[in-house]
Enzyme design. Structure first.
Site, short mmCIF file in Angstrom:
data_model
loop_
_atom_site.label_atom_id
_atom_site.label_comp_id
_atom_site.label_asym_id
_atom_site.label_seq_id
_atom_site.Cartn_x
_atom_site.Cartn_y
_atom_site.Cartn_z
N GLY A 140 44.06 -33.28 42.09
CA GLY A 140 43.46 -32.50 41.66
C GLY A 140 44.87 -32.56 40.73
N GLN A 141 44.88 -32.26 39.05
CA GLN A 141 45.47 -32.59 37.79
C GLN A 141 45.55 -30.80 37.92
OE1 GLN A 141 43.72 -34.33 34.98
NE2 GLN A 141 43.33 -35.99 35.27
N GLY B 30 37.51 -26.75 44.30
CA GLY B 30 38.07 -27.70 43.11
C GLY B 30 38.50 -28.64 44.84
N HIS B 31 38.50 -28.85 45.76
CA HIS B 31 38.31 -30.06 46.80
C HIS B 31 37.20 -30.24 46.79
CE1 HIS B 31 41.61 -26.83 48.05
NE2 HIS B 31 42.61 -28.11 48.22
N SER C 127 42.49 -22.08 43.51
CA SER C 127 43.39 -22.11 44.43
C SER C 127 43.43 -21.55 45.80
CB SER C 127 44.65 -21.68 43.77
OG SER C 127 46.04 -21.56 44.07
N ARG D 119 45.57 -20.20 47.10
CA ARG D 119 46.26 -18.79 47.14
C ARG D 119 45.15 -18.03 46.46
NH1 ARG D 119 51.57 -19.91 48.40
NH2 ARG D 119 52.36 -22.12 48.18
N ALA E 175 41.48 -24.68 53.30
CA ALA E 175 41.58 -23.35 52.67
C ALA E 175 40.59 -24.35 51.28
CB ALA E 175 42.54 -22.49 52.34
N MET F 183 45.62 -29.43 52.68
CA MET F 183 46.00 -28.20 53.16
C MET F 183 45.06 -27.38 53.71
SD MET F 183 50.48 -27.96 52.00
CE MET F 183 49.98 -27.02 50.84
O1 PAF Z 1 48.64 -30.52 46.64
C1 PAF Z 1 48.14 -29.95 48.43
O2 PAF Z 1 47.45 -29.75 49.29
C2 PAF Z 1 49.90 -30.79 49.17
O3 PAF Z 1 50.62 -30.50 48.61
C3 PAF Z 1 49.50 -31.81 49.81
C4 PAF Z 1 49.25 -33.09 48.69
C5 PAF Z 1 48.33 -32.48 51.18
C6 PAF Z 1 50.59 -32.34 50.85
O4 PAF Z 1 50.65 -31.24 51.70
#
Ligand code: PAF
Length: 301
Positions: free
Chosen positions: A165-166, A53-54, A203, A205, A49, A47
Site C-alpha cells: 500500500g502507498q 485497504g487490504h 489503518s 490502528r 486485522a 500483519m
Molecule cells: O505493512 C505491513 O503490514 C508490514 O510492515 C509488513 C510489510 C507485512 C511486514 O511485516
C-alpha cells in the site's frame, strides 16, 4: 459447470462460491500448497486485522496474477516496544472471511517460532540511510525489521509480484530499493491508499481511536489536501498550508510534517519543482497515525 476462461475468473468463481483459501501454518504446509498454485503468483504481505485497504491490495493482486497468496504475520522485529506488539489487533478468523470473499487462494499465517526458528535473527537486512528519516527517525530499527521479514516471506512464498500500500510510502520505497539493490526476483507494485468517506486513511490502528481521537485524526488528511491545493505555489506554500491545518487541531500531537523528494526522502527546497511526497505522522489519543500524498510542486494541477 463451464470451465473458467481466465485464471482470474477462476478466483472470482471461487470467491462467489464462498471457497475458503487454503490455510498454511507451517513452512511445509506453505511449500505444499504453493507448489500446487498455477502461476503467475502474487503476494500481499500483511500483519492481519484486515480492512478495505487490504481487500483492495488482494483485488489488485487478483487482477495481475493467476494465484494470490496472503501472509498474515505480526512481525515482532518491527515493533519498538513489547506493549505496542501486544496491543496489535489479531483477528485471524475475520481475516480469513475477508480473504475468502476476495478470492485469495492461500493464506500463510505462521507463528513467530515458524518464521524465526532460532529466535531473533542474528543477521538482518539493513535498511540504510532512507530509514533514518520520517518513520525511521521516530522508530529506530523498525525498517530493518520490516525488510528482514519481507525478505524471508518473499523467499518462502516465491511470488512473481508483491503488492504494497502507498499509505506506508517509506516502506514501499524501501522495499522497492531493497528489491533493486539486492536483485530479488519479484516485481513490486504500489496500490493507492484507501480512505473512509471522511478522508481518514484506513489503518488497522484506527480500531484504537475513540470518537474524539478520530475527529482529531481527520486533520491529517485535511492537512494533506490543503498541501495539495497549495502545490502550484511552491514548497514553502505547501508546508505552510498543511501546518496551518494541523496547528488548528490542538488534540493532535504532531510528530512530523515533511515535504520530501519521493526517491531520496530529502527535504524539498523552496524553488524546487516536480514530484514530491507530503507526509505526516501524529498521535491521536494513544494511537500514532501516518498519512501521505504524492503531489507535483510548482506545477499547475
Ligand atoms: O505493512 C505491513 O503490514 C508490514 O510492515 C509488513 C510489510 C507485512 C511486514 O511485516
Amino acid at each position: 459447470m463451464r470451465p473458467p476462461a481466465h485464471p482470474a475468473d477462476a478466483a472470482a468463481d471461487a470467491a462467489a462460491a464462498g471457497a475458503r483459501p487454503v490455510l498454511a501454518r507451517t513452512r511445509a504446509e506453505l511449500a505444499a500448497a504453493r507448489a500446487a498454485l498455477p502461476g503467475p503468483v502474487a503476494v500481499v504481505l500483511t500483519m492481519g486485522a484486515l480492512h478495505a485497504g487490504h481487500a483492495a491490495l488482494v483485488r489488485e493482486a487478483r487482477r495481475r496474477a493467476a494465484s494470490v497468496v496472503v501472509t498474515v504475520f505480526v512481525n515482532p522485529l518491527q515493533f519498538g516496544s513489547a506493549s505496542d506488539l501486544q496491543r496489535y489487533p489479531r483477528t485471524l478468523q475475520a481475516d480469513l472471511d475477508t480473504l475468502a470473499a476476495e478470492g485469495a487462494d492461500l493464506v500463510f499465517a505462521p507463528s513467530a517460532e515458524v518464521v524465526y526458528p532460532d529466535g531473533d535473527p542474528l543477521v538482518r537486512v539493513s535498511a540504510g540511510p532512507l530509514a533514518e528519516v520520517l518513520e525511521g527517525a521516530a522508530r529506530p530499527g523498525h525498517f530493518d525489521g520490516v525488510l528482514t521479514v519481507v525478505t524471508k516471506l518473499l523467499h518462502l512464498v516465491d511470488p512473481d509480484v508483491a503488492l504494497f500500500g502507498q499509505k506506508d510510502a517509506q516502506q514501499l520505497l524501501l522495499v522497492r530499493r531493497m528489491v533493486r539493490d539486492l536483485d530479488l526476483p519479484v516485481e513490486v507494485v504500489g496500490v493507492p491508499t484507501v480512505r473512509d468517506p471522511d478522508g481518514l486513511a484506513l489503518s488497522s490502528r484506527n480500531a484504537h481511536l475513540s470518537a474524539d481521537d478520530r475527529r482529531a485524526a481527520l486533520a491529517l488528511s485535511r492537512a494533506l489536501r490543503a498541501g495539495e491545493a497549495a502545490a502550484p505555489r511552491g514548497a514553502d506554500a505547501v508546508r505552510r498550508a498543511a501546518r496551518e491545518v494541523l496547528d488548528a487541531e490542538p488534540a493532535l500531537r504532531v510528530d512530523y510534517l515533511a515535504l520530501v523528494d519521493p526517491g531520496s526522502l530529502a527535504d524539498l527546497p523552496e524553488g524546487a519543482t516536480g514530484p514530491a511526497l507530503l507526509a505526516v505522522a501524529a498521535g491521536a489519543g494513544g494511537t500514532r497515525l501516518i498519512d501521505n500524498t504524492p503531489l507535483a510542486v510548482g506545477e499547475a494541477s
